[in-house]
Scaffold this motif. Structure first.
Motif, PDB file in Angstrom:
ATOM      1  N   TYR A   1       0.827  -1.212   0.000  1.00 20.34           N
ATOM      2  CA  TYR A   1       0.000   0.000   0.000  1.00 20.34           C
ATOM      3  C   TYR A   1       0.864   1.266   0.000  1.00 20.34           C
ATOM      4  O   TYR A   1       0.500   2.270  -0.614  1.00 20.34           O
ATOM      5  CB  TYR A   1      -0.952   0.004   1.197  1.00 20.34           C
ATOM      6  N   LEU A   2       2.007   1.224   0.682  1.00 21.47           N
ATOM      7  CA  LEU A   2       2.890   2.390   0.651  1.00 21.47           C
ATOM      8  C   LEU A   2       3.450   2.603  -0.753  1.00 21.47           C
ATOM      9  O   LEU A   2       3.521   3.743  -1.240  1.00 21.47           O
ATOM     10  CB  LEU A   2       4.025   2.208   1.661  1.00 21.47           C
TER      11      LEU A   2
ATOM     12  N   MET B   1       1.844   9.779  -5.310  1.00 23.92           N
ATOM     13  CA  MET B   1       2.615  11.006  -5.079  1.00 23.92           C
ATOM     14  C   MET B   1       3.428  11.393  -6.312  1.00 23.92           C
ATOM     15  O   MET B   1       3.530  12.576  -6.655  1.00 23.92           O
ATOM     16  CB  MET B   1       3.539  10.806  -3.875  1.00 23.92           C
TER      17      MET B   1
ATOM     18  N   ASN C   1       0.860   4.131  -2.909  1.00 25.58           N
ATOM     19  CA  ASN C   1       0.674   5.568  -2.680  1.00 25.58           C
ATOM     20  C   ASN C   1       1.880   6.394  -3.089  1.00 25.58           C
ATOM     21  O   ASN C   1       1.740   7.578  -3.407  1.00 25.58           O
ATOM     22  CB  ASN C   1       0.326   5.801  -1.207  1.00 25.58           C
TER      23      ASN C   1
ATOM     24  N   TYR D   1      -2.078   6.635 -10.176  1.00 22.59           N
ATOM     25  CA  TYR D   1      -0.936   6.117  -9.409  1.00 22.59           C
ATOM     26  C   TYR D   1       0.208   5.636 -10.309  1.00 22.59           C
ATOM     27  O   TYR D   1       1.219   5.170  -9.805  1.00 22.59           O
ATOM     28  CB  TYR D   1      -1.382   4.975  -8.491  1.00 22.59           C
TER      29      TYR D   1
ATOM     30  N   ALA E   1      -5.322   3.413   3.095  1.00 20.19           N
ATOM     31  CA  ALA E   1      -4.349   2.320   3.084  1.00 20.19           C
ATOM     32  C   ALA E   1      -3.910   1.977   4.503  1.00 20.19           C
ATOM     33  O   ALA E   1      -3.856   0.801   4.891  1.00 20.19           O
ATOM     34  CB  ALA E   1      -3.144   2.705   2.234  1.00 20.19           C
ATOM     35  N   LEU E   2      -3.633   3.008   5.296  1.00 16.53           N
ATOM     36  CA  LEU E   2      -3.221   2.784   6.686  1.00 16.53           C
ATOM     37  C   LEU E   2      -4.365   2.193   7.507  1.00 16.53           C
ATOM     38  O   LEU E   2      -4.127   1.430   8.450  1.00 16.53           O
ATOM     39  CB  LEU E   2      -2.737   4.090   7.309  1.00 16.53           C
TER      40      LEU E   2
ATOM     41  N   SER F   1      -6.119   8.629   0.104  1.00 20.41           N
ATOM     42  CA  SER F   1      -5.681   7.283  -0.290  1.00 20.41           C
ATOM     43  C   SER F   1      -4.716   6.697   0.739  1.00 20.41           C
ATOM     44  O   SER F   1      -4.814   5.515   1.106  1.00 20.41           O
ATOM     45  CB  SER F   1      -4.995   7.320  -1.665  1.00 20.41           C
ATOM     46  N   LEU F   2      -3.792   7.517   1.198  1.00 19.61           N
ATOM     47  CA  LEU F   2      -2.818   7.053   2.187  1.00 19.61           C
ATOM     48  C   LEU F   2      -3.501   6.712   3.502  1.00 19.61           C
ATOM     49  O   LEU F   2      -3.193   5.690   4.135  1.00 19.61           O
ATOM     50  CB  LEU F   2      -1.755   8.130   2.407  1.00 19.61           C
TER      51      LEU F   2
ATOM     52  N   VAL G   1      -4.579  12.103  -2.717  1.00 22.92           N
ATOM     53  CA  VAL G   1      -3.522  11.159  -2.340  1.00 22.92           C
ATOM     54  C   VAL G   1      -3.472  11.002  -0.821  1.00 22.92           C
ATOM     55  O   VAL G   1      -3.223   9.903  -0.306  1.00 22.92           O
ATOM     56  CB  VAL G   1      -2.167  11.628  -2.888  1.00 22.92           C
ATOM     57  N   ALA G   2      -3.728  12.086  -0.089  1.00 20.83           N
ATOM     58  CA  ALA G   2      -3.737  12.001   1.375  1.00 20.83           C
ATOM     59  C   ALA G   2      -4.837  11.072   1.863  1.00 20.83           C
ATOM     60  O   ALA G   2      -4.630  10.263   2.783  1.00 20.83           O
ATOM     61  CB  ALA G   2      -3.914  13.401   1.973  1.00 20.83           C
TER      62      ALA G   2
END
Length: 408
Positions: free
Chosen positions: A66-67, A74, A70, A322, A97-98, A93-94, A90-91
């Motif tokens: 996932y990192l 970015m 992302n 992405y 993911a977390l 999305s991150l 994107v924020a």
């Protein structure tokens, strides 16, 4: 000194599980963004991380994939001429993911949370489905807030997200109906009917297909796992009864002209916006060709400025928003989850029912991803977290069993 600490640790654990339960419950109410779910979960994940969220080796690959996904997002920002809402996209999305990694980690730490998660999901689904039903029939002033384009959307922004959100809770109730004593059947049936009606009134073809596939897959997998004659007879009887009730409910619903007209329109396999020049499928073709020339992608939300609508395809979305790096990361995540989940789905474990439900829902969501964009669907990340949490539990179980075998 250890004895006095145990009640305190138990209390902390209970509070933590309650907060997780409430967070899952909030996932059914996303009328505006940022939704209460985001605000609450950001705080919860942040506090939990400070106090000691443990990412095991079993969950680490999910975090890494996932990192990387992302990072691709970015990098796609660097090719945008006007970033606009790109960084915020994107924020989010991150964060999502977390959230998947968070759910996997806390499930591995305490598998009892699986039941709390699904019960909270069912409660949230029942309330948001009721809001969608009441809104569809204009049951009270202002109820139109829970509809969009004459389709129920509950406490969501889009009927196409509202419908799929209800599928996993419906599977949980179905499993209870098939696996538990019949004295508990009335509550499961009542809940299932409410959720099914809400899902039907969403008039989302993807949600209909997802529910039909998931229900059939659930029955098939349970028949594979439980091979006694009595259990198979129970499943056959209840399945026939459920089909009969659903058919009767559909016939009754279609007596309402508004429902009948919209149902007739939505059951057409190809809508006006699907075919033709720059229709959904033409945009898919052109978008994939364009992505071959843009290895970093074109940036989040840029596709709809070039074409009449968004991608409506998670694979194309991963390429455009992405880049190739994100696409390959997402492909690896999907394939890994499909393979690992399939290998462990039928093992006789306490968490098997939850893994089965989440895995079936994941397969269905992966399939509808070819015609719809699931990128920011909060419940999809919850499904991924549940599967990886169960896989981590299985890995720990295997290591413990192996250690006991060597010791003996």
């Amino acid at each position: 000194m250890r004895q006095p600490m145990r009640p305190q640790l138990a209390t902390v654990g209970m509070i933590a599980s309650t907060l997780v339960t409430f967070g899952v419950f909030l996932s059914g109410f996303v009328i505006s963004e940022p939704a209460p779910y985001e605000l609450f979960m950001v705080g919860l994940i942040g506090v939990w991380s400070i106090l000691g969220l443990r990412i095991s080796r079993s969950v680490a690959p999910l975090l890494a994939l996932y990192l990387t996904f992302n990072v691709g997002g970015m990098l796609s920002l660097t090719v945008m001429q006007d970033m606009a809402g790109g960084p915020m996209y994107v924020a989010v999305s991150l964060f999502l993911a977390l959230s998947a990694v968070f759910f996997a980690a806390i499930i591995e730490a305490k598998p009892q949370r699986l039941q709390l998660i699904f019960r909270a999901w069912v409660a949230s689904a029942l309330i948001t489905a009721l809001l969608g039903i009441l809104g569809y029939f204009n049951a009270f002033p202002g109820s139109e807030a829970f509809t969009l384009y004459d389709r129920a959307k509950g406490a969501f922004q889009d009927p196409n997200v509202f419908g799929p959100f209800l599928v996993a809770p419906a599977l949980y109730l179905m499993h209870g109906l098939l696996a538990k004593p019949l004295r508990q059947a009335p509550l499961n049936v009542a809940g299932l009917l409410v959720i099914a009606l809400g899902l039907f009134l969403s008039f989302s073809r993807a949600a209909w297909a997802l529910f039909l596939f998931s229900a059939c897959a659930m029955v098939f997998v349970m028949l594979l796992k439980e091979r006694t004659g009595a259990f198979r007879l129970k499943i056959l009887t209840l399945s026939i009864a459920a089909v009969g009730v659903m058919a009767l409910a559909l016939v009754v619903a279609l007596q309402v002209p508004q429902i009948a007209d919209l149902f007739s329109s939505r059951t057409q396999l190809v809508q006006d916006y699907d075919g033709g020049h720059l229709g959904r499928f033409d945009r898919h073709r052109l978008g994939f060709l364009m992505s071959m020339e843009h290895p970093l992608g074109i940036g989040p939300m840029v596709f709809s400025t070039i074409f009449p609508e968004d991608e409506h395809n998670i694979w194309l979305k991963s390429l455009t928003s992405y880049g190739w790096l994100g696409f390959l990361s997402y492909l690896a995540l999907v394939l890994w989850t499909l393979w690992a989940g399939f290998r462990n789905m039928l093992l006789n474990r306490p968490w098997q029912p939850y893994l089965m439900i989440a895995y079936i829902a994941f397969v269905g969501h992966t399939a509808i991803g070819f015609v719809i964009d699931t990128d920011h669907w909060r419940h999809f990340y919850l499904i991924v977290g549940i599967i990886w949490g169960c896989l981590a539990l299985e890995h720990r179980h295997g290591r413990r069993f192996g250690a006991e075998g060597r010791a003996s």
